[in-house]
Design a protein around this motif. Structure first.
Motif, PDB file in Angstrom:
ATOM      1  N   GLY A  76       0.783  -1.227   0.000  1.00  0.00           N
ATOM      2  CA  GLY A  76       0.000   0.000   0.000  1.00  0.00           C
ATOM      3  C   GLY A  76       0.817   1.280   0.000  1.00  0.00           C
ATOM      4  N   ALA A  77       2.126   1.174   0.127  1.00  0.00           N
ATOM      5  CA  ALA A  77       2.980   2.368   0.105  1.00  0.00           C
ATOM      6  C   ALA A  77       2.898   3.097  -1.228  1.00  0.00           C
ATOM      7  CB  ALA A  77       4.424   1.987   0.412  1.00  0.00           C
ATOM      8  N   PHE A  78       2.395   2.426  -2.275  1.00  0.00           N
ATOM      9  CA  PHE A  78       2.311   3.071  -3.586  1.00  0.00           C
ATOM     10  C   PHE A  78       1.466   4.341  -3.542  1.00  0.00           C
ATOM     11  CE2 PHE A  78      -1.713   0.788  -3.925  1.00  0.00           C
ATOM     12  CZ  PHE A  78      -2.502   1.633  -4.692  1.00  0.00           C
ATOM     13  N   VAL A  79       0.474   4.401  -2.642  1.00  0.00           N
ATOM     14  CA  VAL A  79      -0.365   5.597  -2.524  1.00  0.00           C
ATOM     15  C   VAL A  79       0.483   6.787  -2.077  1.00  0.00           C
ATOM     16  CG1 VAL A  79      -2.308   6.644  -1.304  1.00  0.00           C
ATOM     17  CG2 VAL A  79      -2.440   4.253  -2.051  1.00  0.00           C
ATOM     18  N   TYR A  80       1.235   6.621  -1.012  1.00  0.00           N
ATOM     19  CA  TYR A  80       2.096   7.689  -0.501  1.00  0.00           C
ATOM     20  C   TYR A  80       3.168   8.074  -1.520  1.00  0.00           C
ATOM     21  CZ  TYR A  80       0.118   6.284   4.012  1.00  0.00           C
ATOM     22  OH  TYR A  80      -0.724   5.974   5.048  1.00  0.00           O
ATOM     23  N   GLU A  81       3.743   7.085  -2.161  1.00  0.00           N
ATOM     24  CA  GLU A  81       4.838   7.343  -3.102  1.00  0.00           C
ATOM     25  C   GLU A  81       4.356   8.104  -4.333  1.00  0.00           C
ATOM     26  OE1 GLU A  81       7.676   3.635  -1.766  1.00  0.00           O
ATOM     27  OE2 GLU A  81       6.268   3.294  -3.402  1.00  0.00           O
ATOM     28  N   ASN A  82       3.191   7.764  -4.847  1.00  0.00           N
ATOM     29  CA  ASN A  82       2.621   8.533  -5.964  1.00  0.00           C
ATOM     30  C   ASN A  82       2.309   9.958  -5.527  1.00  0.00           C
ATOM     31  OD1 ASN A  82       2.021   6.998  -8.638  1.00  0.00           O
ATOM     32  ND2 ASN A  82       1.619   5.504  -7.029  1.00  0.00           N
ATOM     33  N   GLU A  83       1.811  10.110  -4.308  1.00  0.00           N
ATOM     34  CA  GLU A  83       1.514  11.442  -3.775  1.00  0.00           C
ATOM     35  C   GLU A  83       2.783  12.285  -3.675  1.00  0.00           C
ATOM     36  OE1 GLU A  83       0.664  12.100   0.582  1.00  0.00           O
ATOM     37  OE2 GLU A  83      -1.345  12.436  -0.264  1.00  0.00           O
ATOM     38  N   ILE A  84       3.866  11.706  -3.175  1.00  0.00           N
ATOM     39  CA  ILE A  84       5.136  12.427  -3.064  1.00  0.00           C
ATOM     40  C   ILE A  84       5.610  12.859  -4.441  1.00  0.00           C
ATOM     41  CG2 ILE A  84       7.596  12.110  -2.535  1.00  0.00           C
ATOM     42  CD1 ILE A  84       6.647  10.437  -0.083  1.00  0.00           C
ATOM     43  N   HIS A  85       5.471  11.987  -5.418  1.00  0.00           N
ATOM     44  CA  HIS A  85       5.869  12.357  -6.776  1.00  0.00           C
ATOM     45  C   HIS A  85       5.026  13.505  -7.313  1.00  0.00           C
ATOM     46  CE1 HIS A  85       5.600  12.223 -11.186  1.00  0.00           C
ATOM     47  NE2 HIS A  85       6.916  12.147 -11.054  1.00  0.00           N
ATOM     48  N   ASP A  86       3.726  13.383  -7.191  1.00  0.00           N
ATOM     49  CA  ASP A  86       2.828  14.374  -7.788  1.00  0.00           C
ATOM     50  C   ASP A  86       2.875  15.727  -7.089  1.00  0.00           C
ATOM     51  OD1 ASP A  86       2.188  12.237  -9.366  1.00  0.00           O
ATOM     52  OD2 ASP A  86       0.071  12.183  -8.834  1.00  0.00           O
ATOM     53  N   LEU A  87       3.035  15.731  -5.786  1.00  0.00           N
ATOM     54  CA  LEU A  87       2.999  16.995  -5.043  1.00  0.00           C
ATOM     55  C   LEU A  87       4.367  17.657  -4.889  1.00  0.00           C
ATOM     56  CD1 LEU A  87       0.400  16.110  -2.273  1.00  0.00           C
ATOM     57  CD2 LEU A  87       0.015  17.296  -4.432  1.00  0.00           C
ATOM     58  N   PHE A  88       5.439  16.857  -4.866  1.00  0.00           N
ATOM     59  CA  PHE A  88       6.769  17.409  -4.638  1.00  0.00           C
ATOM     60  C   PHE A  88       7.710  17.252  -5.833  1.00  0.00           C
ATOM     61  CE2 PHE A  88       5.064  16.573  -0.439  1.00  0.00           C
ATOM     62  CZ  PHE A  88       5.391  17.728   0.249  1.00  0.00           C
ATOM     63  N   GLY A  89       7.346  16.429  -6.809  1.00  0.00           N
ATOM     64  CA  GLY A  89       8.186  16.243  -7.983  1.00  0.00           C
ATOM     65  C   GLY A  89       9.373  15.327  -7.763  1.00  0.00           C
ATOM     66  N   ILE A  90       9.346  14.531  -6.711  1.00  0.00           N
ATOM     67  CA  ILE A  90      10.439  13.609  -6.418  1.00  0.00           C
ATOM     68  C   ILE A  90      10.146  12.272  -7.102  1.00  0.00           C
ATOM     69  CG2 ILE A  90      11.624  12.358  -4.583  1.00  0.00           C
ATOM     70  CD1 ILE A  90      10.881  14.710  -2.738  1.00  0.00           C
ATOM     71  N   THR A  91      11.121  11.760  -7.808  1.00  0.00           N
ATOM     72  CA  THR A  91      10.948  10.494  -8.513  1.00  0.00           C
ATOM     73  C   THR A  91      11.123   9.327  -7.548  1.00  0.00           C
ATOM     74  OG1 THR A  91      11.783  11.463 -10.553  1.00  0.00           O
ATOM     75  CG2 THR A  91      11.815   9.060 -10.409  1.00  0.00           C
ATOM     76  N   VAL A  92      10.173   8.396  -7.591  1.00  0.00           N
ATOM     77  CA  VAL A  92      10.243   7.177  -6.783  1.00  0.00           C
ATOM     78  C   VAL A  92      10.347   6.016  -7.768  1.00  0.00           C
ATOM     79  CG1 VAL A  92       9.151   5.783  -5.007  1.00  0.00           C
ATOM     80  CG2 VAL A  92       8.815   8.266  -5.009  1.00  0.00           C
ATOM     81  N   ALA A  93      11.438   5.273  -7.695  1.00  0.00           N
ATOM     82  CA  ALA A  93      11.707   4.192  -8.648  1.00  0.00           C
ATOM     83  C   ALA A  93      11.142   2.868  -8.159  1.00  0.00           C
ATOM     84  CB  ALA A  93      13.208   4.054  -8.868  1.00  0.00           C
ATOM     85  N   GLY A  94      10.443   2.159  -9.046  1.00  0.00           N
ATOM     86  CA  GLY A  94       9.980   0.812  -8.743  1.00  0.00           C
ATOM     87  C   GLY A  94       8.669   0.724  -7.998  1.00  0.00           C
ATOM     88  N   ILE A  95       7.827   1.745  -8.112  1.00  0.00           N
ATOM     89  CA  ILE A  95       6.522   1.698  -7.437  1.00  0.00           C
ATOM     90  C   ILE A  95       5.690   0.573  -8.055  1.00  0.00           C
ATOM     91  CG2 ILE A  95       4.409   2.960  -6.885  1.00  0.00           C
ATOM     92  CD1 ILE A  95       5.922   5.558  -7.292  1.00  0.00           C
ATOM     93  N   ASN A  96       5.051  -0.243  -7.206  1.00  0.00           N
ATOM     94  CA  ASN A  96       4.284  -1.378  -7.735  1.00  0.00           C
ATOM     95  C   ASN A  96       3.061  -0.939  -8.540  1.00  0.00           C
ATOM     96  OD1 ASN A  96       2.556  -0.695  -5.627  1.00  0.00           O
ATOM     97  ND2 ASN A  96       2.948  -2.552  -4.455  1.00  0.00           N
ATOM     98  N   VAL A  97       2.467   0.204  -8.239  1.00  0.00           N
ATOM     99  CA  VAL A  97       1.394   0.782  -9.046  1.00  0.00           C
ATOM    100  C   VAL A  97       1.770   2.253  -9.262  1.00  0.00           C
ATOM    101  CG1 VAL A  97      -1.076   1.277  -9.249  1.00  0.00           C
ATOM    102  CG2 VAL A  97      -0.318  -0.760  -7.995  1.00  0.00           C
ATOM    103  N   ASP A  98       2.361   2.541 -10.418  1.00  0.00           N
ATOM    104  CA  ASP A  98       2.871   3.884 -10.710  1.00  0.00           C
ATOM    105  C   ASP A  98       1.890   4.631 -11.606  1.00  0.00           C
ATOM    106  OD1 ASP A  98       4.307   6.171 -11.295  1.00  0.00           O
ATOM    107  OD2 ASP A  98       6.146   5.090 -11.822  1.00  0.00           O
ATOM    108  N   PHE A  99       1.328   5.710 -11.090  1.00  0.00           N
ATOM    109  CA  PHE A  99       0.365   6.507 -11.850  1.00  0.00           C
ATOM    110  C   PHE A  99       1.040   7.510 -12.773  1.00  0.00           C
ATOM    111  CE2 PHE A  99      -2.393   4.658  -8.767  1.00  0.00           C
ATOM    112  CZ  PHE A  99      -3.654   4.658  -9.338  1.00  0.00           C
ATOM    113  N   LYS A 100       2.354   7.554 -12.785  1.00  0.00           N
ATOM    114  CA  LYS A 100       3.140   8.385 -13.706  1.00  0.00           C
ATOM    115  C   LYS A 100       2.738   9.858 -13.682  1.00  0.00           C
ATOM    116  CE  LYS A 100       4.748   4.583 -16.217  1.00  0.00           C
ATOM    117  NZ  LYS A 100       5.741   4.049 -15.378  1.00  0.00           N
ATOM    118  N   GLY A 101       2.484  10.389 -12.491  1.00  0.00           N
ATOM    119  CA  GLY A 101       2.221  11.811 -12.358  1.00  0.00           C
ATOM    120  C   GLY A 101       0.779  12.248 -12.455  1.00  0.00           C
ATOM    121  N   VAL A 102      -0.160  11.310 -12.526  1.00  0.00           N
ATOM    122  CA  VAL A 102      -1.578  11.707 -12.606  1.00  0.00           C
ATOM    123  C   VAL A 102      -2.420  11.127 -11.462  1.00  0.00           C
ATOM    124  CG1 VAL A 102      -1.543  12.100 -15.091  1.00  0.00           C
ATOM    125  CG2 VAL A 102      -2.151   9.842 -14.221  1.00  0.00           C
ATOM    126  N   PHE A 103      -1.778  10.730 -10.384  1.00  0.00           N
ATOM    127  CA  PHE A 103      -2.505  10.216  -9.225  1.00  0.00           C
ATOM    128  C   PHE A 103      -3.271  11.351  -8.557  1.00  0.00           C
ATOM    129  CE2 PHE A 103      -2.578   8.834  -4.682  1.00  0.00           C
ATOM    130  CZ  PHE A 103      -3.361   7.695  -4.852  1.00  0.00           C
TER     131      PHE A 103
END
Length: 126
Positions: A76-103
């Protein structure tokens, strides 16, 4: 909760997945992953709970740092990791469900890294 019921452990980015896996092995549950911009750096806190005692693993990153995903350990960490990417612009490598910036869709790209001045009213509610 008192301060003695939680601990913050600073770790390096290279330790993140290993330390997270150890937390799971020790029977901890992932409570949250939070990110905040502190100056030019980003502070990322991974909070775990066991028996109502919180443990935080804290790491810091620059804007261009690629963070390893912990979603292979805690799915379930994929939710937080997508949020960090979308809100802060930090790339997270290897997310099991990666929304690619549209989460999280926002009118301003990576809004938590933007400083709004009085002259810039494009982000204000009308």
């Amino acid at each position: 909760m008192t301060l003695d019921q939680q601990t913050t452990i600073p770790i390096g980015m290279d330790e993140l997945v290993i330390r997270t896996a150890q937390m799971k092995k020790d029977g901890c549950r992932l409570v949250q992953i939070g990110c905040a911009q502190v100056g030019d750096d980003f502070e990322i806190n991974y909070t775990f709970d066991k028996d109502f005692v919180l443990t935080n693993l804290r790491t810091t990153a620059k804007q261009d740092t690629v963070i390893p995903s912990v979603s292979g350990v805690y799915w379930g960490a994929f939710v937080y990791e997508n949020e960090i990417h979308d809100l802060f612009g930090i790339t997270v490598a290897g997310i099991n469900v990666d929304f690619k910036g549209v989460f999280i869709r926002t009118t301003v790209r990576h809004p938590f890294t933007v400083t709004i001045t009085k002259e810039d009213t494009s982000c204000q509610n009308k």
